[in-house]
Motif scaffolding. Structure first.
Motif, PDB file in Angstrom:
ATOM      1  N   VAL A  25       0.859  -1.206   0.000  1.00  0.00           N
ATOM      2  CA  VAL A  25       0.000   0.000   0.000  1.00  0.00           C
ATOM      3  C   VAL A  25       0.884   1.241   0.000  1.00  0.00           C
ATOM      4  N   ARG A  26       0.308   2.344  -0.418  1.00  0.00           N
ATOM      5  CA  ARG A  26       1.002   3.628  -0.333  1.00  0.00           C
ATOM      6  C   ARG A  26       0.944   4.146   1.106  1.00  0.00           C
ATOM      7  N   GLU A  27       1.976   4.900   1.482  1.00  0.00           N
ATOM      8  CA  GLU A  27       2.043   5.422   2.852  1.00  0.00           C
ATOM      9  C   GLU A  27       0.894   6.382   3.138  1.00  0.00           C
ATOM     10  N   CYS A  28       0.399   7.045   2.078  1.00  0.00           N
ATOM     11  CA  CYS A  28      -0.658   8.034   2.272  1.00  0.00           C
ATOM     12  C   CYS A  28      -2.048   7.414   2.322  1.00  0.00           C
ATOM     13  N   TRP A  29      -2.134   6.103   2.060  1.00  0.00           N
ATOM     14  CA  TRP A  29      -3.448   5.474   2.063  1.00  0.00           C
ATOM     15  C   TRP A  29      -3.994   5.352   3.479  1.00  0.00           C
ATOM     16  N   THR A  30      -5.325   5.236   3.545  1.00  0.00           N
ATOM     17  CA  THR A  30      -5.988   5.071   4.841  1.00  0.00           C
ATOM     18  C   THR A  30      -6.334   3.604   5.049  1.00  0.00           C
ATOM     19  N   VAL A  31      -6.818   3.308   6.239  1.00  0.00           N
ATOM     20  CA  VAL A  31      -7.235   1.948   6.560  1.00  0.00           C
ATOM     21  C   VAL A  31      -8.365   1.513   5.634  1.00  0.00           C
ATOM     22  N   ARG A  32      -9.234   2.494   5.256  1.00  0.00           N
ATOM     23  CA  ARG A  32     -10.325   2.168   4.339  1.00  0.00           C
ATOM     24  C   ARG A  32      -9.776   1.620   3.017  1.00  0.00           C
ATOM     25  N   GLU A  33      -8.697   2.238   2.503  1.00  0.00           N
ATOM     26  CA  GLU A  33      -8.096   1.781   1.244  1.00  0.00           C
ATOM     27  C   GLU A  33      -7.385   0.437   1.429  1.00  0.00           C
ATOM     28  N   LEU A  34      -6.831   0.222   2.623  1.00  0.00           N
ATOM     29  CA  LEU A  34      -6.237  -1.084   2.907  1.00  0.00           C
ATOM     30  C   LEU A  34      -7.302  -2.172   2.867  1.00  0.00           C
ATOM     31  N   LYS A  35      -8.482  -1.871   3.410  1.00  0.00           N
ATOM     32  CA  LYS A  35      -9.583  -2.834   3.384  1.00  0.00           C
ATOM     33  C   LYS A  35     -10.025  -3.121   1.943  1.00  0.00           C
ATOM     34  N   ALA A  36      -9.943  -2.085   1.104  1.00  0.00           N
ATOM     35  CA  ALA A  36     -10.298  -2.272  -0.306  1.00  0.00           C
ATOM     36  C   ALA A  36      -9.309  -3.235  -0.979  1.00  0.00           C
ATOM     37  N   CYS A  37      -8.024  -3.130  -0.596  1.00  0.00           N
ATOM     38  CA  CYS A  37      -7.016  -4.065  -1.123  1.00  0.00           C
ATOM     39  C   CYS A  37      -7.329  -5.496  -0.711  1.00  0.00           C
ATOM     40  N   ILE A  38      -7.697  -5.646   0.575  1.00  0.00           N
ATOM     41  CA  ILE A  38      -8.017  -6.988   1.079  1.00  0.00           C
ATOM     42  C   ILE A  38      -9.249  -7.532   0.363  1.00  0.00           C
ATOM     43  N   LEU A  39     -10.214  -6.657   0.092  1.00  0.00           N
ATOM     44  CA  LEU A  39     -11.409  -7.060  -0.652  1.00  0.00           C
ATOM     45  C   LEU A  39     -11.027  -7.540  -2.057  1.00  0.00           C
ATOM     46  N   ALA A  40     -10.164  -6.763  -2.712  1.00  0.00           N
ATOM     47  CA  ALA A  40      -9.776  -7.116  -4.090  1.00  0.00           C
ATOM     48  C   ALA A  40      -9.049  -8.452  -4.139  1.00  0.00           C
ATOM     49  N   GLU A  41      -8.287  -8.746  -3.100  1.00  0.00           N
ATOM     50  CA  GLU A  41      -7.477  -9.960  -3.117  1.00  0.00           C
ATOM     51  C   GLU A  41      -8.218 -11.172  -2.586  1.00  0.00           C
ATOM     52  N   THR A  42      -9.136 -10.977  -1.671  1.00  0.00           N
ATOM     53  CA  THR A  42      -9.777 -12.124  -1.003  1.00  0.00           C
ATOM     54  C   THR A  42     -11.279 -12.211  -1.235  1.00  0.00           C
ATOM     55  N   GLY A  43     -11.896 -11.113  -1.676  1.00  0.00           N
ATOM     56  CA  GLY A  43     -13.348 -11.122  -1.813  1.00  0.00           C
ATOM     57  C   GLY A  43     -14.070 -10.925  -0.489  1.00  0.00           C
ATOM     58  N   PHE A  44     -13.329 -10.649   0.582  1.00  0.00           N
ATOM     59  CA  PHE A  44     -13.900 -10.438   1.910  1.00  0.00           C
ATOM     60  C   PHE A  44     -14.442  -9.003   1.985  1.00  0.00           C
ATOM     61  N   PRO A  45     -15.748  -8.797   2.078  1.00  0.00           N
ATOM     62  CA  PRO A  45     -16.328  -7.445   2.037  1.00  0.00           C
ATOM     63  C   PRO A  45     -15.694  -6.497   3.069  1.00  0.00           C
ATOM     64  N   ALA A  46     -15.397  -5.288   2.617  1.00  0.00           N
ATOM     65  CA  ALA A  46     -14.756  -4.305   3.499  1.00  0.00           C
ATOM     66  C   ALA A  46     -15.624  -3.997   4.713  1.00  0.00           C
ATOM     67  N   ALA A  47     -16.933  -4.026   4.527  1.00  0.00           N
ATOM     68  CA  ALA A  47     -17.842  -3.686   5.633  1.00  0.00           C
ATOM     69  C   ALA A  47     -17.766  -4.693   6.774  1.00  0.00           C
ATOM     70  N   GLU A  48     -17.293  -5.898   6.464  1.00  0.00           N
ATOM     71  CA  GLU A  48     -17.227  -6.930   7.507  1.00  0.00           C
ATOM     72  C   GLU A  48     -15.839  -7.036   8.136  1.00  0.00           C
ATOM     73  N   GLN A  49     -14.867  -6.258   7.600  1.00  0.00           N
ATOM     74  CA  GLN A  49     -13.494  -6.358   8.100  1.00  0.00           C
ATOM     75  C   GLN A  49     -13.305  -5.519   9.372  1.00  0.00           C
ATOM     76  N   ARG A  50     -12.587  -6.092  10.329  1.00  0.00           N
ATOM     77  CA  ARG A  50     -12.168  -5.352  11.539  1.00  0.00           C
ATOM     78  C   ARG A  50     -10.666  -5.541  11.668  1.00  0.00           C
TER      79      ARG A  50
END
Length: 762
Positions: A25-50
């Motif tokens: 991830v980029r240093e300027c990204w937020t946790v929300r964007e990190l969750k989007a990365c996890i969604l793209a890679e795993t299909g795990f919805p961002a809304a369910e991630q903690r």
């Protein structure tokens, strides 16, 4: 230079419901964007991630850069918000690098890699393939990133003269599923073939038509989660121009020039595989010039057969380009036809294509389409300039819909086609020293040679190629074993061997006979001996190929496949087999007499004799040249040859000591040069006398017409004496058992029968 906010950081998501994985991830990204990365890679919805760090849940707005430690690597825990009854659950796929590593563990290194790339070219309809090891070191100033520097050095190139289709571009990106599985007309349908190049490289590159693509399974060169990059020569011309060093390896090679980039099209395809110079996460296997040359040599081992069963590719060459730009040929293999048979192969391939198309369309047919053509394969050694030519006869066949319902059912399930090719060598490397094809060892192919070893040996005197179901690593043909008794691919192979191979094999032998007959006065490499060597030796055939034998011999023996001493091809029913030792003086006379009497005498090598015995049945035993049969022939067809030949025949018919069967044979030699029949007459005037030491012929002047020839071979004379002593032939009398009453009566022309003690010679 990257600014602080634009730096790439690594975030490792610790074990949880999606497993342990690292994302960039980029240093300027937020946790929300990190969750989007996890969604793209795993299909795990961002809304369910903690996401948790140090015992606290991270809010979506916080920047990643504010959470990292000095080494720019952040570790966070991922949990699910969950639904009623528990959290998110499911299986996950391994990272791309792990998937490829597993392929490399199972897939053979060596010359098989080059064969896979030839398969790709064959699928594309290419006619020419070139391999080139290039030592050139290209510039490193204008690259996509400094990480690309290590890929600007030595590389292995592979060229073919066909252009990628959109399906090819899409298919090469799908490593877990081969798009060719749904297209049974494609040779390289197994999915993992192309990925074997990762033994050599970490960044395979493709240049075809108007596009250049680069693959990066490590997903580090072109951005996070990016496993490659593709450029269009026209649409991305500005970027290509700016990254001139990056694209320099694609200019000045295989006819590609700067004008090619300006025009926006390369009329072919080539791959560039930068050699792995240092260990990577994918493989620790390093390559240099020596290893590439070893790769070339391992391919050379069966290069003379690699083109045997291919329909398109007819030219494969391997080259080296030194650092100074000089290029030299290592070796080259080409396939061609004789001028007189120029159209034979192309016409045959058209017939095959029609048969395959009809099978795919499920058009009923209860026959097997077979075509046979001649092919020459020439190997040229670049260093010695030596050339080696081998000549082959190839029969290709396609089973029809209706040959076997089980085969048809499996074909539809597996997307296979019942095709078989059989190749016979008309000339071999050891032909001059040991006789053509004397030590030929047949191997199994799946269009291309399978890796050498015991598993690829068939024990047959021909090469066999088929649309076989292979093991996952493509090393060998699947066979039904205890642990895979219901494996459909293994079952398919067995049906293919029983239903298609015998017909193709028989067609090859029958066509060889026809060609020999039609080219009897030409320089054809075919001969009766070579055709006989095509027959399997039943004692040598490997267990999985033994089911071929029965149907093959049954098919062949319905035809004239045995060459007689009368220079005719005859059927099994017409043939009498000779197992006689032709070095024995009288045997040649016997065989010549039988042939001149219209009998078809056949002498075959042991492999064919065993086939005859296997095919013979109890009510029709194999007929052999034996004394009893020769006596029968002599009664029907008297011998009209010389006295010496008659004596040879006499020697043979006496050899089994069946003296009672000599009656009527005009083979009894007299001292006066005549031959009279063996008789059972007891009349004195029919008796033929055999002289002895005590009663020499000189005692009976003028009776040459009543005495046996006295200079017979000792064993022949002994046999006739034995015949006389058995009293079976009353016409033969040994003078040791008679007395002589000769008192000057001139009308008496025979000795009188008295006891030996009464002999009173005058």
């Amino acid at each position: 230079m990257e600014s602080k906010d634009n730096r790439w950081l690594r975030v490792t998501v610790l074990p949880g419901c999606v497993g342990c994985r690292t994302v960039a991830v980029r240093e300027c990204w937020t946790v929300r964007e990190l969750k989007a990365c996890i969604l793209a890679e795993t299909g795990f919805p961002a809304a369910e991630q903690r996401l948790w760090l140090g015992g606290r849940e991270l809010p979506d707005w916080i920047k990643i850069g504010d959470l990292t430690c000095k080494n720019c690597h952040l570790f966070v825990n991922l949990q699910s918000k969950g639904l009623k009854g528990g959290g998110r659950f499911g299986q996950t796929t391994p990272p791309l690098v792990d998937f490829l590593k597993d392929i490399l563990r199972r897939y053979p290194e060596g010359g098989q890699i080059l064969k896979e790339l030839i398969q790709n070219a064959e699928d594309a309809g290419a006619t020419e393939v070139k391999f080139l090891y290039d030592e050139t070191q290209y510039g490193t100033e204008t690259l996509w990133s400094k990480d690309m520097t290590q890929y600007q050095g030595p590389a292995l190139y592979v060229y073919n003269n066909a252009v990628f289709t959109p399906e090819d571009w899409h298919g090469i990106q799908e490593i877990a599923r081969s798009r060719k599985k749904d297209d049974p007309l494609k040779v390289g349908r197994f999915g993992i073939g192309f990925n074997s190049v990762y033994h050599i490289t970490d960044v395979p590159c493709i240049f075809s038509g108007n596009q250049i693509g680069m693959l990066d399974p490590h997903q580090t060169l072109f951005g996070p989660h990016e496993s490659g990059q593709c450029w269009n020569l026209k649409d991305d011309s500005k970027e290509i121009s700016e990254l001139s060093d990056q694209f320099a390896p694609f200019i000045g090679i295989f006819g590609s020039t700067r004008d090619t980039f300006i025009d926006g099209n390369f009329p072919g395809t080539f791959f560039r595989f930068p050699l792995r110079l240092q260990p990577s996460q994918l493989s620790s296997n390093l390559y240099n010039k020596q290893k590439v040359l070893e790769l070339f040599e391992s391919f050379r081992a069966d290069a003379d057969t690699v083109l045997l069963f291919l329909k398109s590719v007819q030219d494969v060459s391997l080259h080296v380009r030194e650092a100074d730009g000089t290029e030299k040929l290592v070796f080259r293999v080409t396939a061609s036809e004789n001028k007189a048979l120029k159209q034979e192969r192309p016409d045959s391939i058209k017939i095959l294509e029609t048969a395959i198309s009809n099978y795919c369309k499920k058009i009923p047919s209860n026959s097997i389409t077979c075509v046979t053509y001649h092919i020459n394969i020439v190997l040229e050694d670049g260093s010695t300039k030596d050339t080696q030519k081998t000549s082959w006869l190839v029969c290709n066949s396609v089973g029809g819909r209706g040959i076997s319902s089980e085969l048809d059912s499996l074909a539809d399930e597996l997307k296979f086609i019942p095709t078989i090719g059989i190749a016979m060598s008309l000339s071999s490397r050891d032909a001059e020293e040991k006789g053509a094809t004397s030590d030929f060892s047949g191997k199994a192919f799946c269009f291309l040679p399978l890796p050498p070893g015991e598993e690829s040996k068939t024990g047959l005197p021909v090469h066999i190629s088929g649309f076989f179901g292979l093991t996952d690593n493509r090393r060998s043909i699947k066979w039904r074993e205890l642990d895979q008794w219901r494996d459909p691919a293994a079952l398919w192979n067995e049906f293919l061997v029983v239903n298609i191979v015998p017909k193709a094999y028989a067609t090859l032998i029958l066509d060889s006979i026809n060609r020999l007959e039609s080219t009897a006065n030409s320089d054809s490499p075919l001969s009766v001996d070579i055709i006989y060597k095509l027959w399997p030796d039943v004692s040598k055939v490997k267990v999985h190929w033994q089911p071929v034998l029965g149907p093959l011999f049954s098919e062949l023996f319905q035809n004239a496949v045995l060459y007689s001493l009368s220079d005719r091809w005859v059927t099994l029913e017409q043939a009498y087999f000779s197992e006689l030792d032709e070095s024995v003086e009288h045997v040649q006379t016997v065989l010549s007499y039988l042939s001149s009497s219209g009998k078809q005498i056949v002498k075959v090598p042991p492999n064919l004799a065993a086939a005859v015995q296997l095919a013979a049945c109890s009510d029709k035993p194999v007929r052999k040249v034996a004394p009893a049969w020769v006596r029968q022939v002599l009664r029907k067809c008297a011998h009209l040859g010389s006295a010496a030949e008659k004596l040879h025949l006499l020697e043979f018919v006496l050899s089994d000591q069946a003296y009672s069967e000599l009656l009527g044979l005009e083979l009894l030699p007299l001292q006066n040069g005549r031959f009279v029949p063996f008789s059972s007459s007891v009349s004195d005037q029919d008796v033929i006398y055999i002289t002895s030491e005590d009663f020499p012929r000189s005692l009976f002047p003028g009776l040459e017409g009543r005495f046996l020839l006295d200079n017979l071979k000792p064993h022949l004379l002994a046999a006739l004496k034995e015949a006389a002593q058995t009293r079976v032939h009353h016409c033969l009398t040994v003078l040791e058992h008679i007395s002589l009453a000769y008192n000057g009566n001139k009308n008496s022309d025979s000795p009188s029968r008295r006891s030996p003690s009464a002999v009173t010679p005058k």
